[in-house]
Scaffold this motif. Structure first.
Motif, PDB file in Angstrom:
ATOM      1  N   GLY A  66      -2.973   0.264   8.952  1.00 22.37           N
ATOM      2  CA  GLY A  66      -2.111   0.431   7.792  1.00 22.37           C
ATOM      3  C   GLY A  66      -2.282  -0.642   6.742  1.00 22.37           C
ATOM      4  O   GLY A  66      -1.561  -0.661   5.746  1.00 22.37           O
ATOM      5  N   GLY A  67      -3.258  -1.541   6.944  1.00 20.95           N
ATOM      6  CA  GLY A  67      -3.475  -2.636   6.004  1.00 20.95           C
ATOM      7  C   GLY A  67      -4.525  -2.365   4.949  1.00 20.95           C
ATOM      8  O   GLY A  67      -4.731  -3.185   4.054  1.00 20.95           O
ATOM      9  N   VAL A  68      -5.192  -1.206   5.023  1.00 15.64           N
ATOM     10  CA  VAL A  68      -6.277  -0.883   4.096  1.00 15.64           C
ATOM     11  C   VAL A  68      -6.273   0.616   3.822  1.00 15.64           C
ATOM     12  O   VAL A  68      -6.025   1.410   4.726  1.00 15.64           O
ATOM     13  N   MET A  80     -12.573   0.019  -0.885  1.00 15.82           N
ATOM     14  CA  MET A  80     -11.567  -0.477   0.037  1.00 15.82           C
ATOM     15  C   MET A  80     -10.426  -1.063  -0.803  1.00 15.82           C
ATOM     16  O   MET A  80     -10.658  -1.907  -1.666  1.00 15.82           O
ATOM     17  N   ILE A  81      -9.204  -0.595  -0.554  1.00 15.05           N
ATOM     18  CA  ILE A  81      -8.017  -1.041  -1.285  1.00 15.05           C
ATOM     19  C   ILE A  81      -7.135  -1.796  -0.300  1.00 15.05           C
ATOM     20  O   ILE A  81      -6.838  -1.281   0.785  1.00 15.05           O
ATOM     21  N   TYR A  82      -6.689  -2.995  -0.683  1.00 13.82           N
ATOM     22  CA  TYR A  82      -5.931  -3.837   0.242  1.00 13.82           C
ATOM     23  C   TYR A  82      -5.012  -4.789  -0.525  1.00 13.82           C
ATOM     24  O   TYR A  82      -5.288  -5.157  -1.666  1.00 13.82           O
ATOM     25  N   PRO A  83      -3.893  -5.190   0.101  1.00 16.85           N
ATOM     26  CA  PRO A  83      -3.014  -6.161  -0.535  1.00 16.85           C
ATOM     27  C   PRO A  83      -3.539  -7.579  -0.298  1.00 16.85           C
ATOM     28  O   PRO A  83      -4.039  -7.894   0.788  1.00 16.85           O
ATOM     29  N   GLY A  91      -0.081 -11.007  -3.178  1.00 17.87           N
ATOM     30  CA  GLY A  91       1.010 -10.372  -3.896  1.00 17.87           C
ATOM     31  C   GLY A  91       0.648  -9.189  -4.772  1.00 17.87           C
ATOM     32  O   GLY A  91       1.504  -8.630  -5.440  1.00 17.87           O
ATOM     33  N   THR A  92      -0.616  -8.805  -4.805  1.00 16.45           N
ATOM     34  CA  THR A  92      -1.021  -7.641  -5.591  1.00 16.45           C
ATOM     35  C   THR A  92      -2.048  -6.841  -4.790  1.00 16.45           C
ATOM     36  O   THR A  92      -2.500  -7.261  -3.736  1.00 16.45           O
ATOM     37  N   LEU A  93      -2.396  -5.688  -5.299  1.00 19.18           N
ATOM     38  CA  LEU A  93      -3.444  -4.891  -4.667  1.00 19.18           C
ATOM     39  C   LEU A  93      -4.788  -5.280  -5.248  1.00 19.18           C
ATOM     40  O   LEU A  93      -4.914  -5.526  -6.451  1.00 19.18           O
ATOM     41  N   HIS A  94      -5.768  -5.328  -4.403  1.00 20.75           N
ATOM     42  CA  HIS A  94      -7.149  -5.557  -4.785  1.00 20.75           C
ATOM     43  C   HIS A  94      -7.954  -4.349  -4.311  1.00 20.75           C
ATOM     44  O   HIS A  94      -7.521  -3.611  -3.443  1.00 20.75           O
ATOM     45  N   ALA A  95      -9.148  -4.191  -4.854  1.00 17.39           N
ATOM     46  CA  ALA A  95     -10.043  -3.132  -4.390  1.00 17.39           C
ATOM     47  C   ALA A  95     -11.478  -3.588  -4.602  1.00 17.39           C
ATOM     48  O   ALA A  95     -11.790  -4.268  -5.581  1.00 17.39           O
ATOM     49  N   ASP A  96     -12.326  -3.222  -3.671  1.00 17.94           N
ATOM     50  CA  ASP A  96     -13.759  -3.500  -3.771  1.00 17.94           C
ATOM     51  C   ASP A  96     -14.498  -2.176  -3.726  1.00 17.94           C
ATOM     52  O   ASP A  96     -14.352  -1.408  -2.780  1.00 17.94           O
ATOM     53  N   LEU A 148       0.825  -1.213   0.000  1.00 17.42           N
ATOM     54  CA  LEU A 148       0.000   0.000   0.000  1.00 17.42           C
ATOM     55  C   LEU A 148       0.858   1.262   0.000  1.00 17.42           C
ATOM     56  O   LEU A 148       0.436   2.290  -0.532  1.00 17.42           O
ATOM     57  N   ALA A 149       2.053   1.193   0.581  1.00 18.71           N
ATOM     58  CA  ALA A 149       2.937   2.368   0.613  1.00 18.71           C
ATOM     59  C   ALA A 149       3.257   2.842  -0.801  1.00 18.71           C
ATOM     60  O   ALA A 149       3.474   4.029  -1.025  1.00 18.71           O
ATOM     61  N   GLU A 150       3.249   1.924  -1.766  1.00 14.79           N
ATOM     62  CA  GLU A 150       3.524   2.290  -3.157  1.00 14.79           C
ATOM     63  C   GLU A 150       2.475   3.255  -3.721  1.00 14.79           C
ATOM     64  O   GLU A 150       2.747   3.988  -4.659  1.00 14.79           O
ATOM     65  N   ILE A 151       1.264   3.228  -3.142  1.00 16.23           N
ATOM     66  CA  ILE A 151       0.200   4.123  -3.611  1.00 16.23           C
ATOM     67  C   ILE A 151      -0.237   5.084  -2.501  1.00 16.23           C
ATOM     68  O   ILE A 151      -1.335   5.625  -2.535  1.00 16.23           O
ATOM     69  N   GLY A 152       0.643   5.317  -1.557  1.00 16.59           N
ATOM     70  CA  GLY A 152       0.359   6.231  -0.456  1.00 16.59           C
ATOM     71  C   GLY A 152       0.037   7.645  -0.918  1.00 16.59           C
ATOM     72  O   GLY A 152      -0.572   8.421  -0.185  1.00 16.59           O
ATOM     73  N   PHE A 153       0.422   7.975  -2.159  1.00 21.95           N
ATOM     74  CA  PHE A 153       0.110   9.306  -2.705  1.00 21.95           C
ATOM     75  C   PHE A 153      -1.390   9.558  -2.772  1.00 21.95           C
ATOM     76  O   PHE A 153      -1.832  10.700  -2.866  1.00 21.95           O
TER      77      PHE A 153
END
Length: 186
Positions: free
Chosen positions: A77-79, A104-107, A110-115, A41-46
């Motif tokens: 920090g997980g979502v 909701m965006i979450y790892p 090995g990848t990010l998912h979102a609902d 998630l830190a990769e998309i913290g922007f």
């Protein structure tokens, strides 16, 4: 008191868990720093922050949209949780409705998912292409005979975010549905 979570068996909630939780919910004096994002998630913290003054174009109606978005860090920090409100206007500039939405965006795996949900639709995004600190493009589940949805965020300046939502119909090419720009902090 019983705690019931999907995929988990109900278990008694102990007072040692319940009392601190209630203290936080009802104004306890515990002060905590914002949680650190998990690495993926830190990769998309922007995305974290208040985004407003958004204006966009709605392809299928020829109208425009305005709105605001708030992205917060949740679950230790997980979502990331995105909450939006969008106002729609027809091609003549007259109000044509509006809606609220959450995502909701979450790892996971090995990848990010979102609902995503706006109360009438649910989209499960199962893959994400990430340029750390710059952009993320979510792609929905591929199902025979159904469109595939894409949602992209691109940071073009520290305070400007381009959002593109569109779909790929079965056997077709990508078609934008809405494109707009949000500004950090309003």
């Amino acid at each position: 008191m019983w705690l019931s979570l999907s995929r988990y068996e109900a278990a008694p909630m102990k007072a040692s868990v319940l009392i601190p939780a209630l203290a936080v919910l009802f104004g306890g004096s515990t002060v905590r720093a914002a949680p650190e994002l998990q690495p993926k998630l830190a990769e998309i913290g922007f995305l974290v922050g208040d985004w407003s003054n958004g204006q966009g174009h709605v392809s299928d109606t020829g109208g425009v949209s305005t709105g605001a978005s708030k992205v917060t860090i949740e679950a230790g920090g997980g979502v990331l949780l995105r909450r939006d409100h969008t106002n729609l206007f027809d091609r003549d500039g007259k109000p044509a409705g509006g809606f609220n939405q959450v995502m909701m965006i979450y790892p996971e795996a090995g990848t990010l998912h979102a609902d995503y949900s706006d109360g009438a639709h649910i989209i499960h995004y199962v893959t994400a292409e990430v340029r750390p600190g710059r952009s993320v493009t979510f792609t929905s589940t591929i199902q025979p005979g159904a469109p595939v949805f894409r949602l992209a965020y691109e940071l073009t300046a520290p305070d400007a975010l381009i959002v593109t939502f569109g779909m790929i119909p079965p056997g077709g090419a990508f078609q934008p549905i809405a494109v707009g720009t949000l500004r950090r902090g309003g």
